[in-house]
Design a protein around this motif. Sequence first.
Motif, PDB file in Angstrom:
ATOM      1  N   THR A  68       0.857  -1.182   0.000  1.00  0.00           N
ATOM      2  CA  THR A  68       0.000   0.000   0.000  1.00  0.00           C
ATOM      3  C   THR A  68       0.894   1.233   0.000  1.00  0.00           C
ATOM      4  OG1 THR A  68      -1.799  -1.096   1.195  1.00  0.00           O
ATOM      5  CG2 THR A  68      -1.758   1.308   1.241  1.00  0.00           C
ATOM      6  N   PRO A  69       1.021   1.920  -1.132  1.00  0.00           N
ATOM      7  CA  PRO A  69       1.931   3.069  -1.200  1.00  0.00           C
ATOM      8  C   PRO A  69       1.438   4.230  -0.348  1.00  0.00           C
ATOM      9  CG  PRO A  69       0.659   2.883  -3.226  1.00  0.00           C
ATOM     10  CD  PRO A  69       0.350   1.658  -2.418  1.00  0.00           C
ATOM     11  N   ALA A  70       2.402   5.042   0.067  1.00  0.00           N
ATOM     12  CA  ALA A  70       2.102   6.237   0.848  1.00  0.00           C
ATOM     13  C   ALA A  70       2.354   7.454  -0.036  1.00  0.00           C
ATOM     14  CB  ALA A  70       2.982   6.297   2.089  1.00  0.00           C
ATOM     15  N   PRO A  71       1.296   8.078  -0.585  1.00  0.00           N
ATOM     16  CA  PRO A  71       1.509   9.234  -1.469  1.00  0.00           C
ATOM     17  C   PRO A  71       2.273  10.352  -0.766  1.00  0.00           C
ATOM     18  CG  PRO A  71      -0.776   8.462  -1.566  1.00  0.00           C
ATOM     19  CD  PRO A  71      -0.120   7.745  -0.422  1.00  0.00           C
ATOM     20  N   ALA A  72       3.140  11.004  -1.492  1.00  0.00           N
ATOM     21  CA  ALA A  72       3.895  12.128  -0.936  1.00  0.00           C
ATOM     22  C   ALA A  72       2.937  13.182  -0.400  1.00  0.00           C
ATOM     23  CB  ALA A  72       4.801  12.725  -2.010  1.00  0.00           C
ATOM     24  N   GLY A  73       3.261  13.690   0.766  1.00  0.00           N
ATOM     25  CA  GLY A  73       2.443  14.731   1.375  1.00  0.00           C
ATOM     26  C   GLY A  73       1.345  14.227   2.275  1.00  0.00           C
ATOM     27  N   TYR A 145      15.891   0.871  11.580  1.00  0.00           N
ATOM     28  CA  TYR A 145      16.488  -0.009  10.567  1.00  0.00           C
ATOM     29  C   TYR A 145      16.887   0.742   9.301  1.00  0.00           C
ATOM     30  CZ  TYR A 145      16.365  -3.423   6.715  1.00  0.00           C
ATOM     31  OH  TYR A 145      16.641  -4.169   5.602  1.00  0.00           O
ATOM     32  N   ALA A 146      18.086   0.418   8.797  1.00  0.00           N
ATOM     33  CA  ALA A 146      18.522   0.844   7.470  1.00  0.00           C
ATOM     34  C   ALA A 146      18.767  -0.402   6.635  1.00  0.00           C
ATOM     35  CB  ALA A 146      19.806   1.680   7.568  1.00  0.00           C
ATOM     36  N   PRO A 147      18.304  -0.441   5.384  1.00  0.00           N
ATOM     37  CA  PRO A 147      18.314  -1.689   4.615  1.00  0.00           C
ATOM     38  C   PRO A 147      19.701  -2.286   4.386  1.00  0.00           C
ATOM     39  CG  PRO A 147      16.857  -0.094   3.598  1.00  0.00           C
ATOM     40  CD  PRO A 147      17.614   0.638   4.660  1.00  0.00           C
ATOM     41  N   SER A 148      19.883  -3.504   4.854  1.00  0.00           N
ATOM     42  CA  SER A 148      21.008  -4.365   4.518  1.00  0.00           C
ATOM     43  C   SER A 148      20.657  -5.758   5.005  1.00  0.00           C
ATOM     44  CB  SER A 148      22.320  -3.895   5.152  1.00  0.00           C
ATOM     45  OG  SER A 148      22.365  -4.199   6.532  1.00  0.00           O
ATOM     46  N   PHE A 149      21.273  -6.763   4.413  1.00  0.00           N
ATOM     47  CA  PHE A 149      21.031  -8.135   4.855  1.00  0.00           C
ATOM     48  C   PHE A 149      21.422  -8.288   6.324  1.00  0.00           C
ATOM     49  CE2 PHE A 149      22.310 -12.473   5.707  1.00  0.00           C
ATOM     50  CZ  PHE A 149      21.290 -13.232   5.135  1.00  0.00           C
ATOM     51  N   GLU A 150      22.573  -7.728   6.705  1.00  0.00           N
ATOM     52  CA  GLU A 150      23.066  -7.878   8.075  1.00  0.00           C
ATOM     53  C   GLU A 150      22.151  -7.190   9.072  1.00  0.00           C
ATOM     54  OE1 GLU A 150      26.024  -8.741   5.160  1.00  0.00           O
ATOM     55  OE2 GLU A 150      24.885  -6.868   5.459  1.00  0.00           O
ATOM     56  N   MET A 183      10.038   1.982  -0.235  1.00  0.00           N
ATOM     57  CA  MET A 183       9.712   1.429   1.079  1.00  0.00           C
ATOM     58  C   MET A 183      10.492   2.106   2.198  1.00  0.00           C
ATOM     59  SD  MET A 183       7.288  -0.532   0.562  1.00  0.00           S
ATOM     60  CE  MET A 183       7.189  -1.039   2.275  1.00  0.00           C
ATOM     61  N   GLN A 184      11.810   2.267   2.028  1.00  0.00           N
ATOM     62  CA  GLN A 184      12.602   2.868   3.099  1.00  0.00           C
ATOM     63  C   GLN A 184      12.240   4.325   3.292  1.00  0.00           C
ATOM     64  OE1 GLN A 184      14.206   1.418   5.339  1.00  0.00           O
ATOM     65  NE2 GLN A 184      15.115   3.184   6.391  1.00  0.00           N
ATOM     66  N   GLU A 185      11.893   4.997   2.200  1.00  0.00           N
ATOM     67  CA  GLU A 185      11.488   6.396   2.324  1.00  0.00           C
ATOM     68  C   GLU A 185      10.232   6.514   3.184  1.00  0.00           C
ATOM     69  OE1 GLU A 185      13.907   5.963  -1.374  1.00  0.00           O
ATOM     70  OE2 GLU A 185      12.326   4.817  -0.398  1.00  0.00           O
ATOM     71  N   ALA A 186       9.259   5.633   2.949  1.00  0.00           N
ATOM     72  CA  ALA A 186       8.040   5.646   3.756  1.00  0.00           C
ATOM     73  C   ALA A 186       8.334   5.245   5.195  1.00  0.00           C
ATOM     74  CB  ALA A 186       6.995   4.708   3.147  1.00  0.00           C
ATOM     75  N   PHE A 187       9.142   4.193   5.359  1.00  0.00           N
ATOM     76  CA  PHE A 187       9.439   3.699   6.707  1.00  0.00           C
ATOM     77  C   PHE A 187      10.160   4.766   7.530  1.00  0.00           C
ATOM     78  CE2 PHE A 187      11.805   0.977   9.769  1.00  0.00           C
ATOM     79  CZ  PHE A 187      10.726   0.292  10.312  1.00  0.00           C
ATOM     80  N   SER A 188      11.106   5.448   6.920  1.00  0.00           N
ATOM     81  CA  SER A 188      11.874   6.454   7.669  1.00  0.00           C
ATOM     82  C   SER A 188      11.021   7.669   8.012  1.00  0.00           C
ATOM     83  CB  SER A 188      13.106   6.875   6.860  1.00  0.00           C
ATOM     84  OG  SER A 188      12.738   7.478   5.636  1.00  0.00           O
ATOM     85  N   ARG A 189       9.905   7.894   7.266  1.00  0.00           N
ATOM     86  CA  ARG A 189       8.994   8.994   7.588  1.00  0.00           C
ATOM     87  C   ARG A 189       8.216   8.745   8.866  1.00  0.00           C
ATOM     88  NH1 ARG A 189       5.211   9.416   2.515  1.00  0.00           N
ATOM     89  NH2 ARG A 189       3.888  10.526   4.014  1.00  0.00           N
ATOM     90  N   MET A 190       8.013   7.463   9.208  1.00  0.00           N
ATOM     91  CA  MET A 190       7.088   7.122  10.288  1.00  0.00           C
ATOM     92  C   MET A 190       7.677   7.320  11.679  1.00  0.00           C
ATOM     93  SD  MET A 190       5.483   3.620   8.788  1.00  0.00           S
ATOM     94  CE  MET A 190       5.253   3.372   7.049  1.00  0.00           C
ATOM     95  N   PHE A 191       8.906   6.859  11.886  1.00  0.00           N
ATOM     96  CA  PHE A 191       9.439   6.772  13.251  1.00  0.00           C
ATOM     97  C   PHE A 191      10.862   7.313  13.360  1.00  0.00           C
ATOM     98  CE2 PHE A 191       6.749   2.939  12.406  1.00  0.00           C
ATOM     99  CZ  PHE A 191       5.643   3.332  13.143  1.00  0.00           C
ATOM    100  N   PRO A 192      11.120   8.547  12.900  1.00  0.00           N
ATOM    101  CA  PRO A 192      12.480   9.080  13.020  1.00  0.00           C
ATOM    102  C   PRO A 192      12.869   9.316  14.481  1.00  0.00           C
ATOM    103  CG  PRO A 192      10.976  10.799  12.315  1.00  0.00           C
ATOM    104  CD  PRO A 192      10.196   9.520  12.290  1.00  0.00           C
ATOM    105  N   ALA A 193      14.177   9.266  14.746  1.00  0.00           N
ATOM    106  CA  ALA A 193      14.681   9.530  16.095  1.00  0.00           C
ATOM    107  C   ALA A 193      14.431  10.993  16.477  1.00  0.00           C
ATOM    108  CB  ALA A 193      16.172   9.206  16.146  1.00  0.00           C
ATOM    109  N   PRO A 194      14.286  11.252  17.781  1.00  0.00           N
ATOM    110  CA  PRO A 194      14.220  10.325  18.924  1.00  0.00           C
ATOM    111  C   PRO A 194      12.873   9.596  18.940  1.00  0.00           C
ATOM    112  CG  PRO A 194      13.862  12.566  19.681  1.00  0.00           C
ATOM    113  CD  PRO A 194      14.191  12.662  18.222  1.00  0.00           C
TER     114      PRO A 194
END
Length: 276
Positions: A68-73, A145-150, A183-194
């Motif tokens: 489910t995409p998250a439209p900009a804005g 989380y930042a995307p990587s296998f590890e 996906m990472q752009e949307a994910f990072s919008r939701m819960f940035p630090a702190p």
Amino acid sequence: MSNPEIGQSIQCGPFLTNYHDIGAGEAVLMLHGSGPGVSAWANWRLTQARLKSGFRLLLPDLAGFGYTPAPAGEPLDRQAWLGQIVAFLDALGIERCHVIGNSFGGSMALALAIEHPERVNKLVLMGSVGVPFELTAGLDAVWGYAPSFENMQAIMKIFAYDQALIGDALVQMRFEASARPGMQEAFSRMFPAPRQRWVDAMAHPEEKIRAIRHPTLLVHGRDDKVIPLSTSLTLLDWIEDSQLHIFGKCGHWTQIEHDAEFCRITADFLQGIPAA
């Protein structure tokens, strides 16, 4: 090969929502958690296989998750997701349903019960967010989380008590899901630090939770490193008609690590069968 995470699409306000509609019987809305690369199908793949014979299971990807995409804005917050959930039920003609919420999805299940109590029959809250608690190192790592296998492997190991569950194929699948375009752009919008502020933002006022009258089953892994057991103990105290089942040797993945027993107690609760 078709992707099993992609189901049907339906417009829910500003969000073109990917969802699965499985089985027959009383409607059960199943709300996923907030881990990176998550989708409703990934979250509930074992659960739906066991419950679909007795219930109509509705599995939407909330905005910014899964497919489910998250439209900009467009804001990605509790009110936006709640609006999407209500629009989803309206679009499918579901007046009232049971609701199962996992972690972040538990807070959204509580939001629906608080703001639209007439839409909810019974609640099942598993490792639920929704009450105040101190941000855990596990949740901080999940939301950071930042995307990587590890990094995905480390996150998966936080989720599970049984480390044997964390095979390379599972890690690769979730990593690839988290790294899809947008996906990472949307994910990072939701819960940035702190990130304590997002724990607080997903919490509901005590008086509103105490006003909930829906029969509620609380489920938690004793060894959960992401959402502390104290959250379910608080909900047990605050929700009048509630019961709590605690799984030992279980982390944040109750529905995976103890899938058969989780489905049994959930089905019995929703069907009104007394606990043995």
